[in-house]
Design an enzyme around this catalytic site. Sequence first.
Site, mmCIF file in Angstrom:
data_model
loop_
_atom_site.group_PDB
_atom_site.id
_atom_site.type_symbol
_atom_site.label_atom_id
_atom_site.label_comp_id
_atom_site.label_asym_id
_atom_site.label_seq_id
_atom_site.Cartn_x
_atom_site.Cartn_y
_atom_site.Cartn_z
ATOM 1 N N ARG A 28 1.950 57.975 56.321
ATOM 2 C CA ARG A 28 2.816 57.564 54.855
ATOM 3 C C ARG A 28 2.252 55.787 54.575
ATOM 4 O O ARG A 28 2.723 54.740 53.400
ATOM 5 C CB ARG A 28 4.373 58.041 54.208
ATOM 6 C CG ARG A 28 4.219 59.068 54.188
ATOM 7 C CD ARG A 28 5.475 59.517 53.663
ATOM 8 N NE ARG A 28 7.065 59.650 54.428
ATOM 9 C CZ ARG A 28 7.096 60.588 54.973
ATOM 10 N NH1 ARG A 28 6.096 61.150 55.038
ATOM 11 N NH2 ARG A 28 8.042 60.315 56.670
ATOM 12 N N SER B 45 4.899 72.878 65.366
ATOM 13 C CA SER B 45 5.655 73.131 63.936
ATOM 14 C C SER B 45 5.916 74.553 63.962
ATOM 15 O O SER B 45 6.072 75.481 64.160
ATOM 16 C CB SER B 45 5.558 72.459 62.680
ATOM 17 O OG SER B 45 6.153 72.633 61.316
ATOM 18 N N ASN C 69 13.056 75.754 63.619
ATOM 19 C CA ASN C 69 14.784 75.465 64.439
ATOM 20 C C ASN C 69 15.254 76.217 64.444
ATOM 21 O O ASN C 69 16.415 77.189 65.126
ATOM 22 C CB ASN C 69 14.578 73.676 64.176
ATOM 23 C CG ASN C 69 13.485 72.403 64.948
ATOM 24 O OD1 ASN C 69 13.236 72.863 66.586
ATOM 25 N ND2 ASN C 69 13.503 71.909 64.305
ATOM 26 N N CYS C 70 16.118 76.406 62.627
ATOM 27 C CA CYS C 70 16.892 77.493 62.432
ATOM 28 C C CYS C 70 16.411 78.774 62.999
ATOM 29 O O CYS C 70 17.937 79.691 62.814
ATOM 30 C CB CYS C 70 17.415 76.954 61.229
ATOM 31 S SG CYS C 70 15.585 77.515 60.432
#
Length: 134
Positions: free
Chosen positions: A34, A51, A54-55
């Site tokens: 970005r 990736s 995580n939850c």
Amino acid sequence: MRCFCTVPEHMNPLRIIIVGGVAAGMSAATRARRLNEQATITVLERGGYISFANCGLPYNLNRRIPHADKLLVTTPQRVKARFNIDARVRHEVQRIDRAARMVHGLDLTSGQAFALPYDKLIFGAGGQRDRAAD
């Protein structure tokens, strides 16, 4: 906040190497993109993915989601297509030569050694989960 990712237009694109590719590494990579659309951004991740959700880790640890691959969110190919970030899985960094600004490592899939030059180096490696014995 000082931007670490800009380079004058007359110079070659900034070469950013990020060691570690899951939460911290990929967040740094997309933030760098970005801030600098021309930079060459390479993420080096020792593990097999960049990736995951995580939850979902507690569910994986207690075996409600028995296979960790069900937690995967994105792939290196998607990151390349969307952000023009070269995310390399199964690439282990073994040595950083700060004087020469080079990262040396091993492609764990092919067994080939690699050396990559950098202008900016970000260390975003994390840990690895460990499941307690039953």
